[in-house]
Scaffold this active site. Structure first.
Site, PDB file in Angstrom:
ATOM      1  N   GLY A  79     103.376  33.633  50.886  1.00 39.55           N
ATOM      2  CA  GLY A  79     104.752  34.324  50.749  1.00 39.55           C
ATOM      3  C   GLY A  79     105.057  34.663  49.232  1.00 39.55           C
ATOM      4  N   GLU A 108      97.149  31.935  54.399  1.00 36.12           N
ATOM      5  CA  GLU A 108      97.878  31.373  55.498  1.00 36.12           C
ATOM      6  C   GLU A 108      96.779  30.828  56.636  1.00 36.12           C
ATOM      7  OE1 GLU A 108      98.615  34.125  53.928  1.00 36.12           O
ATOM      8  OE2 GLU A 108     100.951  34.358  53.879  1.00 36.12           O
ATOM      9  N   ALA A 167     104.957  30.045  51.158  1.00 36.46           N
ATOM     10  CA  ALA A 167     106.523  29.256  51.568  1.00 36.46           C
ATOM     11  C   ALA A 167     105.897  27.722  51.620  1.00 36.46           C
ATOM     12  CB  ALA A 167     106.291  29.815  52.791  1.00 36.46           C
ATOM     13  N   GLU A 180     103.540  38.015  48.851  1.00 33.26           N
ATOM     14  CA  GLU A 180     104.456  38.895  49.525  1.00 33.26           C
ATOM     15  C   GLU A 180     105.573  39.390  48.968  1.00 33.26           C
ATOM     16  OE1 GLU A 180     103.773  36.188  53.039  1.00 33.26           O
ATOM     17  OE2 GLU A 180     103.322  37.908  54.297  1.00 33.26           O
TER      18      GLU A 180
HETATM   19  N1  CO8 Z   1     104.333  24.255  49.685  1.00 32.30           N
HETATM   20  C1  CO8 Z   1     104.717  23.161  49.618  1.00 32.30           C
HETATM   21  N2  CO8 Z   1     104.251  22.420  48.284  1.00 32.30           N
HETATM   22  C2  CO8 Z   1     103.280  23.352  47.761  1.00 32.30           C
HETATM   23  C3  CO8 Z   1     102.855  24.441  47.964  1.00 32.30           C
HETATM   24  C4  CO8 Z   1     103.284  25.142  49.243  1.00 32.30           C
HETATM   25  N3  CO8 Z   1     102.967  26.406  49.475  1.00 32.30           N
HETATM   26  N4  CO8 Z   1     101.964  24.670  47.042  1.00 32.30           N
HETATM   27  C5  CO8 Z   1     101.834  23.745  46.342  1.00 32.30           C
HETATM   28  N5  CO8 Z   1     102.543  22.933  46.695  1.00 32.30           N
HETATM   29  C6  CO8 Z   1     102.742  21.462  45.872  1.00 32.30           C
HETATM   30  C7  CO8 Z   1     101.688  20.549  46.215  1.00 32.30           C
HETATM   31  O1  CO8 Z   1     101.900  19.993  47.430  1.00 32.30           O
HETATM   32  C8  CO8 Z   1     101.872  19.585  45.004  1.00 32.30           C
HETATM   33  O2  CO8 Z   1     103.039  18.683  45.317  1.00 32.30           O
HETATM   34  P1  CO8 Z   1     102.911  17.048  45.141  1.00 32.30           P
HETATM   35  O3  CO8 Z   1     102.446  16.877  43.641  1.00 32.30           O
HETATM   36  O4  CO8 Z   1     104.158  16.480  45.440  1.00 32.30           O
HETATM   37  O5  CO8 Z   1     101.601  16.818  45.949  1.00 32.30           O
HETATM   38  C9  CO8 Z   1     102.298  20.471  44.154  1.00 32.30           C
HETATM   39  O6  CO8 Z   1     102.808  21.753  44.458  1.00 32.30           O
HETATM   40  C10 CO8 Z   1     101.147  20.709  42.939  1.00 32.30           C
HETATM   41  O7  CO8 Z   1     100.017  21.300  43.961  1.00 32.30           O
HETATM   42  P2  CO8 Z   1      98.742  20.897  43.863  1.00 32.30           P
HETATM   43  O8  CO8 Z   1      98.547  19.590  43.608  1.00 32.30           O
HETATM   44  O9  CO8 Z   1      97.978  21.152  45.398  1.00 32.30           O
HETATM   45  O10 CO8 Z   1      98.117  21.795  42.724  1.00 32.30           O
HETATM   46  P3  CO8 Z   1      96.405  22.086  42.452  1.00 32.30           P
HETATM   47  O11 CO8 Z   1      96.457  22.892  41.059  1.00 32.30           O
HETATM   48  O12 CO8 Z   1      95.399  21.367  42.902  1.00 32.30           O
HETATM   49  O13 CO8 Z   1      96.415  23.479  43.643  1.00 32.30           O
HETATM   50  C11 CO8 Z   1      96.905  25.423  44.757  1.00 32.30           C
HETATM   51  C12 CO8 Z   1      97.001  24.692  43.529  1.00 32.30           C
HETATM   52  C13 CO8 Z   1      95.701  25.869  44.955  1.00 32.30           C
HETATM   53  C14 CO8 Z   1      98.320  26.443  44.941  1.00 32.30           C
HETATM   54  C15 CO8 Z   1      97.440  24.592  46.069  1.00 32.30           C
HETATM   55  O14 CO8 Z   1      98.831  23.838  45.748  1.00 32.30           O
HETATM   56  C16 CO8 Z   1      97.634  25.368  47.326  1.00 32.30           C
HETATM   57  O15 CO8 Z   1      96.582  25.727  47.946  1.00 32.30           O
HETATM   58  N6  CO8 Z   1      98.801  25.429  47.795  1.00 32.30           N
HETATM   59  C17 CO8 Z   1      99.297  26.077  49.081  1.00 32.30           C
HETATM   60  C18 CO8 Z   1      98.853  27.526  49.122  1.00 32.30           C
HETATM   61  C19 CO8 Z   1      99.280  28.179  50.465  1.00 32.30           C
HETATM   62  O16 CO8 Z   1      98.514  27.924  51.432  1.00 32.30           O
HETATM   63  N7  CO8 Z   1     100.021  29.096  50.433  1.00 32.30           N
HETATM   64  C20 CO8 Z   1     100.601  29.668  51.794  1.00 32.30           C
HETATM   65  C21 CO8 Z   1     101.724  29.000  52.191  1.00 32.30           C
HETATM   66  S1  CO8 Z   1     102.043  29.762  53.946  1.00 32.30           S
HETATM   67  C22 CO8 Z   1     102.991  31.076  53.564  1.00 32.30           C
HETATM   68  O17 CO8 Z   1     103.259  31.332  52.441  1.00 32.30           O
HETATM   69  C23 CO8 Z   1     103.480  31.882  54.523  1.00 32.30           C
HETATM   70  C24 CO8 Z   1     104.783  32.719  54.210  1.00 32.30           C
HETATM   71  C25 CO8 Z   1     105.412  33.605  55.511  1.00 32.30           C
HETATM   72  C26 CO8 Z   1     106.884  32.981  55.691  1.00 32.30           C
HETATM   73  C27 CO8 Z   1     107.249  33.920  56.870  1.00 32.30           C
HETATM   74  C28 CO8 Z   1     108.608  33.756  57.262  1.00 32.30           C
HETATM   75  C29 CO8 Z   1     108.956  34.581  58.219  1.00 32.30           C
END
Ligand code: CO8
Length: 258
Positions: A109, A132, A65, A112
């Site tokens: 997400g 998460e 998400a 999921e």
């Molecule tokens: N949300 C927003 N932006 C994101 C996300 C995300 N989940 N993941 C990546 N991005 C963005 C980064 O901010 C970055 O943007 P910018 O260039 O503007 O800074 C761009 O994508 C590229 O990402 P990275 O530079 O971080 O790329 P890397 O190759 O270094 O890393 C990763 C890739 C490992 C995937 C890293 O981006 C990461 O850890 N992302 C977050 C993963 C995460 O924590 N996901 C879980 C999110 S919480 C969730 O999903 C809960 C769902 C439940 C919803 C429930 C509703 C009821």
């Protein structure tokens, strides 16, 4: 219909829905979730669609998400709006088969969402995770429940508590994905599977989906009874007559969804 966060193509009875927020690794925001609900409902209604494929990019199916969208929200905001709930549940109302084609990250997400599809075909680059806990929250789209049913308690706890990522080989070993293919062949293999499904009776495919999904909701005895009733009921269809006649006559069946 044009979408802001998705690319949808319909060809040869398969709807291909591509998540398309490349700058955010396809992070799921409210716009994407509502467009996805709409695209899925439209594909389910469309007579020219017999199977649906959801995919992302080479880098990410979806990295979870959208953290930027969630970061500033309060309990009142997310509880009050029932954040993501109705749009994500729209997916569970789709009666046609849905395949997830996963390359790169399927996290939070994103993992999921893939698990809400009927099955997952992964590229050898796929990485699954429920990280998460690193953000101070738990999974919210069914991850603690569905991943546990897919892979068992121990591995599910490991994934949710450490936030580590699982590679494609581990995902196949533990039953999270149905098969792993080289990344360069992912879409070809997925579209072959979708074409195969599209050639079946849609009535029967929908019955398969109902029966398998019922196994998550009920006891073994009730599930087997449900399956048997569906089996009996399908004898009321022309497709059962056609399928069995074609076998006996050594020809390919021509199903008409009747
Ligand atoms: N949300 C927003 N932006 C994101 C996300 C995300 N989940 N993941 C990546 N991005 C963005 C980064 O901010 C970055 O943007 P910018 O260039 O503007 O800074 C761009 O994508 C590229 O990402 P990275 O530079 O971080 O790329 P890397 O190759 O270094 O890393 C990763 C890739 C490992 C995937 C890293 O981006 C990461 O850890 N992302 C977050 C993963 C995460 O924590 N996901 C879980 C999110 S919480 C969730 O999903 C809960 C769902 C439940 C919803 C429930 C509703 C009821």
């Amino acid at each position: 219909m044009a979408y802001e966060t998705l690319i949808v193509e319909i060809e040869d009875y398969v709807a291909l829905i591509r998540l398309n927020r490349p700058d955010a690794l396809n992070a799921l925001n409210s716009k994407m979730m509502s467009e996805l609900a709409e695209a899925l409902a439209a594909a389910d209604r469309n007579d020219k669609v017999r199977c649906i494929v959801i995919t992302g990019s080479d880098e990410a199916f979806a990295a979870g998400a959208d953290i930027k969208e969630m970061a500033g929200q309060s309990f009142v905001d997310v509880f009050g709006s029932d954040f993501f709930t109705s749009d994500s549940e729209a997916m569970l109302r789709v009666r046609k088969p849905i395949i997830a084609a996963v390359a790169g990250y399927a996290l939070g997400g994103g993992c999921e969402l893939a698990m809400m599809c009927d099955f997952i075909i992964a590229a050898d680059t796929a990485k699954f995770g429920q990280p998460e806990i690193n953000l101070g929250v738990v999974a919210g789209l069914g991850g603690t429940q569905r991943l546990t049913r897919f892979v068992g308690k121990s591995k599910s706890m490991d994934m949710h508590l450490t936030g580590r990522f699982m590679d494609a080989a581990e995902a196949e070993r533990c039953g999270l994905v149905s098969r792993v293919v080289p990344a360069k062949n992912l879409m070809e293999e997925v579209m072959k599977a979708a074409a195969k499904i599209s050639g079946k009776s849609l009535l029967t495919a929908m019955a398969v989906k109902e029966a398998v999904n019922r196994s998550y909701e009920t006891t073994l005895r009730e599930g087997v009874l449900f399956e048997r009733r569906l089996f009996h009921a399908l004898f009321a269809t022309e497709d059962q007559k056609e399928g069995m006649a074609a076998f006996l006559e050594k020809r390919t069946p021509q199903f008409r969804d009747k």
